[in-house]
Motif scaffolding. Structure first.
Motif, PDB file in Angstrom:
ATOM      1  N   PHE A 200       3.991  10.278  -6.974  1.00 31.25           N
ATOM      2  CA  PHE A 200       4.676  10.188  -5.691  1.00 31.25           C
ATOM      3  C   PHE A 200       6.118   9.685  -5.763  1.00 31.25           C
ATOM      4  O   PHE A 200       6.919   9.987  -4.883  1.00 31.25           O
ATOM      5  CB  PHE A 200       3.873   9.313  -4.730  1.00 31.25           C
ATOM      6  CG  PHE A 200       2.509   9.865  -4.414  1.00 31.25           C
ATOM      7  CD1 PHE A 200       2.300  11.227  -4.339  1.00 31.25           C
ATOM      8  CD2 PHE A 200       1.430   9.016  -4.212  1.00 31.25           C
ATOM      9  CE1 PHE A 200       1.040  11.750  -4.048  1.00 31.25           C
ATOM     10  CE2 PHE A 200       0.176   9.533  -3.917  1.00 31.25           C
ATOM     11  CZ  PHE A 200      -0.026  10.902  -3.837  1.00 31.25           C
ATOM     12  N   HIS A 201       6.447   8.910  -6.764  1.00 34.85           N
ATOM     13  CA  HIS A 201       7.821   8.436  -6.949  1.00 34.85           C
ATOM     14  C   HIS A 201       8.124   8.357  -8.438  1.00 34.85           C
ATOM     15  O   HIS A 201       7.226   8.104  -9.241  1.00 34.85           O
ATOM     16  CB  HIS A 201       8.050   7.034  -6.361  1.00 34.85           C
ATOM     17  CG  HIS A 201       7.722   6.873  -4.922  1.00 34.85           C
ATOM     18  ND1 HIS A 201       6.428   6.712  -4.454  1.00 34.85           N
ATOM     19  CD2 HIS A 201       8.536   6.822  -3.826  1.00 34.85           C
ATOM     20  CE1 HIS A 201       6.450   6.578  -3.147  1.00 34.85           C
ATOM     21  NE2 HIS A 201       7.714   6.644  -2.740  1.00 34.85           N
ATOM     22  N   HIS A 202       9.384   8.521  -8.781  1.00 35.07           N
ATOM     23  CA  HIS A 202       9.869   8.210 -10.125  1.00 35.07           C
ATOM     24  C   HIS A 202      11.043   7.254  -9.963  1.00 35.07           C
ATOM     25  O   HIS A 202      12.055   7.602  -9.348  1.00 35.07           O
ATOM     26  CB  HIS A 202      10.317   9.468 -10.865  1.00 35.07           C
ATOM     27  CG  HIS A 202       9.193  10.243 -11.473  1.00 35.07           C
ATOM     28  ND1 HIS A 202       9.360  11.083 -12.549  1.00 35.07           N
ATOM     29  CD2 HIS A 202       7.874  10.301 -11.170  1.00 35.07           C
ATOM     30  CE1 HIS A 202       8.192  11.629 -12.876  1.00 35.07           C
ATOM     31  NE2 HIS A 202       7.278  11.172 -12.042  1.00 35.07           N
ATOM     32  N   ASN A 203      10.882   6.046 -10.481  1.00 33.92           N
ATOM     33  CA  ASN A 203      11.940   5.034 -10.373  1.00 33.92           C
ATOM     34  C   ASN A 203      12.439   4.909  -8.934  1.00 33.92           C
ATOM     35  O   ASN A 203      13.629   4.790  -8.677  1.00 33.92           O
ATOM     36  CB  ASN A 203      13.093   5.364 -11.319  1.00 33.92           C
ATOM     37  CG  ASN A 203      12.677   5.311 -12.773  1.00 33.92           C
ATOM     38  OD1 ASN A 203      12.083   4.341 -13.225  1.00 33.92           O
ATOM     39  ND2 ASN A 203      12.968   6.368 -13.511  1.00 33.92           N
ATOM     40  N   GLY A 204      11.484   4.925  -8.007  1.00 30.32           N
ATOM     41  CA  GLY A 204      11.800   4.739  -6.598  1.00 30.32           C
ATOM     42  C   GLY A 204      12.221   5.980  -5.853  1.00 30.32           C
ATOM     43  O   GLY A 204      12.261   5.975  -4.619  1.00 30.32           O
ATOM     44  N   ASP A 262       1.785   5.972   4.761  1.00 30.59           N
ATOM     45  CA  ASP A 262       2.071   4.937   3.771  1.00 30.59           C
ATOM     46  C   ASP A 262       3.438   5.149   3.126  1.00 30.59           C
ATOM     47  O   ASP A 262       4.171   4.179   2.872  1.00 30.59           O
ATOM     48  CB  ASP A 262       0.990   4.939   2.683  1.00 30.59           C
ATOM     49  CG  ASP A 262      -0.354   4.443   3.190  1.00 30.59           C
ATOM     50  OD1 ASP A 262      -0.374   3.669   4.172  1.00 30.59           O
ATOM     51  OD2 ASP A 262      -1.389   4.833   2.623  1.00 30.59           O
ATOM     52  N   PHE A 263       3.806   6.400   2.847  1.00 35.41           N
ATOM     53  CA  PHE A 263       5.135   6.668   2.307  1.00 35.41           C
ATOM     54  C   PHE A 263       6.213   6.095   3.233  1.00 35.41           C
ATOM     55  O   PHE A 263       7.164   5.438   2.789  1.00 35.41           O
ATOM     56  CB  PHE A 263       5.374   8.168   2.164  1.00 35.41           C
ATOM     57  CG  PHE A 263       4.532   8.868   1.136  1.00 35.41           C
ATOM     58  CD1 PHE A 263       4.048   8.203   0.016  1.00 35.41           C
ATOM     59  CD2 PHE A 263       4.225  10.214   1.278  1.00 35.41           C
ATOM     60  CE1 PHE A 263       3.281   8.853  -0.929  1.00 35.41           C
ATOM     61  CE2 PHE A 263       3.460  10.881   0.339  1.00 35.41           C
ATOM     62  CZ  PHE A 263       2.980  10.193  -0.764  1.00 35.41           C
ATOM     63  N   VAL A 264       6.079   6.385   4.511  1.00 38.04           N
ATOM     64  CA  VAL A 264       7.085   5.980   5.500  1.00 38.04           C
ATOM     65  C   VAL A 264       7.157   4.464   5.627  1.00 38.04           C
ATOM     66  O   VAL A 264       8.252   3.884   5.712  1.00 38.04           O
ATOM     67  CB  VAL A 264       6.783   6.632   6.862  1.00 38.04           C
ATOM     68  CG1 VAL A 264       7.747   6.116   7.927  1.00 38.04           C
ATOM     69  CG2 VAL A 264       6.852   8.157   6.759  1.00 38.04           C
ATOM     70  N   GLY A 271       3.909  -4.957  -1.931  1.00 41.70           N
ATOM     71  CA  GLY A 271       2.541  -5.256  -2.316  1.00 41.70           C
ATOM     72  C   GLY A 271       1.607  -4.067  -2.228  1.00 41.70           C
ATOM     73  O   GLY A 271       0.631  -3.977  -2.986  1.00 41.70           O
ATOM     74  N   PHE A 272       1.895  -3.136  -1.324  1.00 42.10           N
ATOM     75  CA  PHE A 272       1.044  -1.947  -1.197  1.00 42.10           C
ATOM     76  C   PHE A 272       1.006  -1.160  -2.506  1.00 42.10           C
ATOM     77  O   PHE A 272      -0.065  -0.815  -3.006  1.00 42.10           O
ATOM     78  CB  PHE A 272       1.558  -1.062  -0.061  1.00 42.10           C
ATOM     79  CG  PHE A 272       0.863   0.274   0.042  1.00 42.10           C
ATOM     80  CD1 PHE A 272      -0.356   0.369   0.688  1.00 42.10           C
ATOM     81  CD2 PHE A 272       1.426   1.410  -0.513  1.00 42.10           C
ATOM     82  CE1 PHE A 272      -1.016   1.591   0.770  1.00 42.10           C
ATOM     83  CE2 PHE A 272       0.788   2.633  -0.430  1.00 42.10           C
ATOM     84  CZ  PHE A 272      -0.442   2.722   0.209  1.00 42.10           C
ATOM     85  N   TRP A 273       2.176  -0.864  -3.067  1.00 41.74           N
ATOM     86  CA  TRP A 273       2.238  -0.111  -4.317  1.00 41.74           C
ATOM     87  C   TRP A 273       1.798  -0.966  -5.502  1.00 41.74           C
ATOM     88  O   TRP A 273       1.163  -0.468  -6.437  1.00 41.74           O
ATOM     89  CB  TRP A 273       3.650   0.419  -4.551  1.00 41.74           C
ATOM     90  CG  TRP A 273       4.101   1.380  -3.494  1.00 41.74           C
ATOM     91  CD1 TRP A 273       5.061   1.180  -2.545  1.00 41.74           C
ATOM     92  CD2 TRP A 273       3.586   2.703  -3.262  1.00 41.74           C
ATOM     93  NE1 TRP A 273       5.180   2.293  -1.735  1.00 41.74           N
ATOM     94  CE2 TRP A 273       4.294   3.232  -2.156  1.00 41.74           C
ATOM     95  CE3 TRP A 273       2.615   3.478  -3.869  1.00 41.74           C
ATOM     96  CZ2 TRP A 273       4.044   4.517  -1.662  1.00 41.74           C
ATOM     97  CZ3 TRP A 273       2.364   4.749  -3.390  1.00 41.74           C
ATOM     98  CH2 TRP A 273       3.074   5.253  -2.293  1.00 41.74           C
ATOM     99  N   PHE A 596      13.160   7.312   4.722  1.00 42.83           N
ATOM    100  CA  PHE A 596      12.204   8.058   5.543  1.00 42.83           C
ATOM    101  C   PHE A 596      12.574   8.025   7.021  1.00 42.83           C
ATOM    102  O   PHE A 596      12.067   8.816   7.808  1.00 42.83           O
ATOM    103  CB  PHE A 596      10.795   7.503   5.354  1.00 42.83           C
ATOM    104  CG  PHE A 596      10.198   7.815   4.010  1.00 42.83           C
ATOM    105  CD1 PHE A 596       9.481   8.987   3.805  1.00 42.83           C
ATOM    106  CD2 PHE A 596      10.366   6.953   2.945  1.00 42.83           C
ATOM    107  CE1 PHE A 596       8.932   9.279   2.567  1.00 42.83           C
ATOM    108  CE2 PHE A 596       9.824   7.238   1.702  1.00 42.83           C
ATOM    109  CZ  PHE A 596       9.104   8.404   1.507  1.00 42.83           C
ATOM    110  N   GLN A 597      13.450   7.109   7.395  1.00 42.04           N
ATOM    111  CA  GLN A 597      13.867   7.001   8.794  1.00 42.04           C
ATOM    112  C   GLN A 597      15.342   7.351   8.979  1.00 42.04           C
ATOM    113  O   GLN A 597      15.912   7.115  10.041  1.00 42.04           O
ATOM    114  CB  GLN A 597      13.590   5.586   9.303  1.00 42.04           C
ATOM    115  CG  GLN A 597      12.106   5.239   9.292  1.00 42.04           C
ATOM    116  CD  GLN A 597      11.825   3.778   9.623  1.00 42.04           C
ATOM    117  OE1 GLN A 597      12.743   2.955   9.687  1.00 42.04           O
ATOM    118  NE2 GLN A 597      10.560   3.446   9.814  1.00 42.04           N
TER     119      GLN A 597
END
Length: 627
Positions: A200-204, A262-264, A271-273, A596-597
């Motif tokens: 889902f992400h690479h280096n943020g 969750d992405f947004v 802590g979620f990730w 995301f916003q």
């Protein structure tokens, strides 16, 4: 040459090789196919719904050899992708295992297909002080194993787990559960951290097309669901989408995908990730572990290497192994594995892995068959197209060399000097015209009629080389082989006129224009390593900061690890760019707290500069061994 002279020559050659590569072990050879102990086409099929500790049931399909002559171990796989028809694997990718004889068990994980409950993407392990009825993937694994041992006849009390991708992750989570009957595990292409380096992400940097389409695939219904794009080229669709905030308001509308939410809500490494990330849980080696990865895995390369490295810190009994081959995501699990895209690796590497590594591993630990001679690290060295083995990975004797950026697009092992003249290279990065990550048209990721997704990491990079927003530096033709064996890291000194920027770095093998083995590959530009870094995270993934306009900032981009031989006569190239669309979402390049916003007005073209002075020497560092 006379026989005595030949022997002396070979002795000297062997001594030279041993001196040059003291960490290397003898190269593996393909084992002949053993005589089948069981008929892979003669397995009996049953189904069951197994109660978990919280009262819900999980569905399994069980395949047992007919007329078994001995108690057999289980091979257990847990998946979110559905287990109907899983028996076909016994005559496909699992044929070597089926010939040996196991009780195969395939399970729908919680909330998917025929299993009850709610599906939670990458469900984190339950806290240690949870009540007895609390569940996670480890407890579901434990409860299933308990039921199998008591209810499936003629088992020998041992269980092995394996799987690729999400199934590899469930195998790793089952390993952490520590059931005493679980004796061997092979987590293959398992994700380990969904923010730093996996799906889902690479280096943020958010992996937009994959993240959106995978969330829809697994959460739009209880079974797999492909999103219905209104056009073939998804590059146009994602560009027309505009800011990511439009996904919910204009695409999903009233439909909720928990993972998209969750992405947004979690744009940073909070802590979620961190609760999902596997590193904190890998504090012991509970069972022999065969970690498997592919050099050109387009989904989860970071994960299996990270799991291996973390377990290696605690491996007191030499039971933690690594295998990496010239494969895409899961490419070792079926088919010959000799070609990937346009590249031919010279031998059926997938067949070699399944017969000579995977089958002996499980036979040894689950059936006490044979003496296991599995090296610590078995890696395929592309370029020379041969398997190599080492007693550690990276090899202990690898040395670090730096490929420095110079004026006029040149690249060399010599550092820049003040006499080089110019100090930097610049380009304008425009979010309205992003660089495609693979040649267009870009089909949906899992397009049922065929997609270039599976081999995009091997695409010829000439398709972007002349774009004004892609920088390239290239060596002269090599006068000797350069053998990469270990880490690859980009050290960039860069600036931007904006408040944020992405940095994509690619290490490329440029084939000779006249390439005798295959004339169609003349001048081919093959990516050997690559990744992206979101600039706002240069100080911390937890607490992003705006970049100071025009301030030269150091960025370290982990290009991971490789075993690759740049051959004499080839060139080495490095490319830098700032968009990779739509696999990576567009960075507004202005500062916003949460991309995301972001609004459409936040996206601005900016000028980026890559510096190459003696004090700010942008480069790519590679670990090498002697040719």
């Amino acid at each position: 040459m006379r026989r005595s002279a030949v022997l002396r020559h070979l002795s000297v050659l062997a001594l030279c090789l041993a001196t040059a590569l003291p960490a290397q072990q003898p190269a593996p050879t393909q084992a002949p196919a053993p005589a089948p102990r069981y008929d892979r086409t003669a397995y009996e099929h049953t189904s069951a719904d197994i109660p978990m500790r919280d009262g819900l049931t999980l569905h399994v399909e069980i395949y047992t050899p007919r007329n078994a002559t001995e108690p057999l171990p289980f091979l257990f796989q847990r998946t979110p992708y559905g287990v109907a028809g899983a028996g076909g694997r016994l005559t496909g990718g699992y044929s070597d295992l089926a010939d040996e004889g196991y009780i195969f068990v395939f399970q729908d994980i919680r909330g998917r297909y025929k299993s009850e409950g709610t599906f939670v993407m990458q469900r984190p392990p339950r806290p240690v002080d949870s009540p007895a009825q609390a569940i996670d993937e480890g407890t579901d694994t434990h409860d299933t194993i308990e039921w199998l041992l008591k209810n499936v006849p003629k088992n020998n009390g041992r269980v092995g787990m394996l799987g690729v991708s999400y199934d590899g992750w469930t195998a790793a989570m089952g390993m952490l559960g520590g059931h005493p009957a679980l004796r061997a595990v092979s987590p293959q292409a398992s994700p380990a951290d969904m923010f730093l380096g996996d799906d889902f992400h690479h280096n943020g940097a958010f992996r937009l097309s994959y993240g959106f389409e995978y969330a829809y695939l697994t959460e739009a219904s209880k079974e797999n669901s492909d999103f219905d794009f209104d056009r073939y080229d998804t590059y146009d669709w994602y560009l027309g989408l505009g800011p990511l905030s439009n996904v919910q308001s204009k695409v999903l509308k009233g439909k909720t995908l928990p993972t998209w939410t969750d992405f947004v809500n979690h744009p940073n490494y909070d802590g979620f990730w961190q609760r999902q990330a596997m590193r904190p849980y890998l504090t012991r080696v509970t069972v022999p572990t065969l970690n498997v990865a592919g050099w050109w895995d387009q989904e989860d390369f970071y994960g299996p290497v990270t799991i291996y490295r973390e377990l290696e810190k605690h491996d007191q009994r030499a039971q933690n192994f690594l295998v990496v081959g010239p494969w895409r995501h899961g490419g070792w699990s079926g088919g010959p594995g000799q070609k990937l895209g346009k590249i031919d690796f010279g031998s059926p590497t997938g067949e070699y892995y399944r017969r000579s590594i995977q089958a002996p591993f499980f036979a040894h630990y689950l059936k006490d068959r044979g003496t296991l001679s599995q090296p610590e690290a078995t890696v395929f060295e592309s370029g020379s197209n041969r398997w190599r083995t080492f007693d550690s990975w990276p090899p202990k004797r690898a040395t670090t060399r730096s490929l420095y950026f110079h004026a006029n697009g040149t690249l060399s092992f010599d550092p820049p000097t003040s006499s080089d003249g110019s100090t930097h290279d610049a380009y304008v990065s425009d979010p309205a015209n992003p660089v495609p990550y693979r040649p267009r048209p870009i089909e949906p990721t899992y397009y049922p009629k065929g997609s270039g997704w599976y081999t995009w990491l091997l695409e010829d990079q000439r398709f972007v080389q002349r774009r004004p927003d892609v920088l390239s530096w290239e060596t002269e033709p090599l006068t000797e082989d350069v053998v990469v064996a270990g880490e690859i890291t980009a050290k960039l000194f860069a600036s931007t006129t904006g408040g944020d920027a992405d940095w994509i770095v690619k290490l490329i093998d440029v084939y000779p224009e006249k390439y005798e083995p295959d004339f169609k590959l003349g001048g081919y530009e093959l990516m050997v390593a690559n990744d992206v870094f979101r600039g706002r995270f240069w100080k911390s993934f937890e607490h992003p900061v705006a970049l100071v306009p025009d301030a030269v900032t150091p960025f370290t981009v982990d290009l991971h690890t490789q075993s690759y031989r740049f051959q004499k006569g080839h060139r080495i190239m490095v490319q830098v760019q700032s968009t990779w669309f739509p696999i990576i979402d567009r960075n507004p390049q202005t500062w916003v707290p949460n991309i995301f916003q972001a609004k459409a007005s936040d996206f601005k073209a900016q000028t980026h500069r890559v510096w190459r002075t003696p004090g700010q020497a942008s480069r790519v560092e590679i670990q090498t061994v002697a040719p």
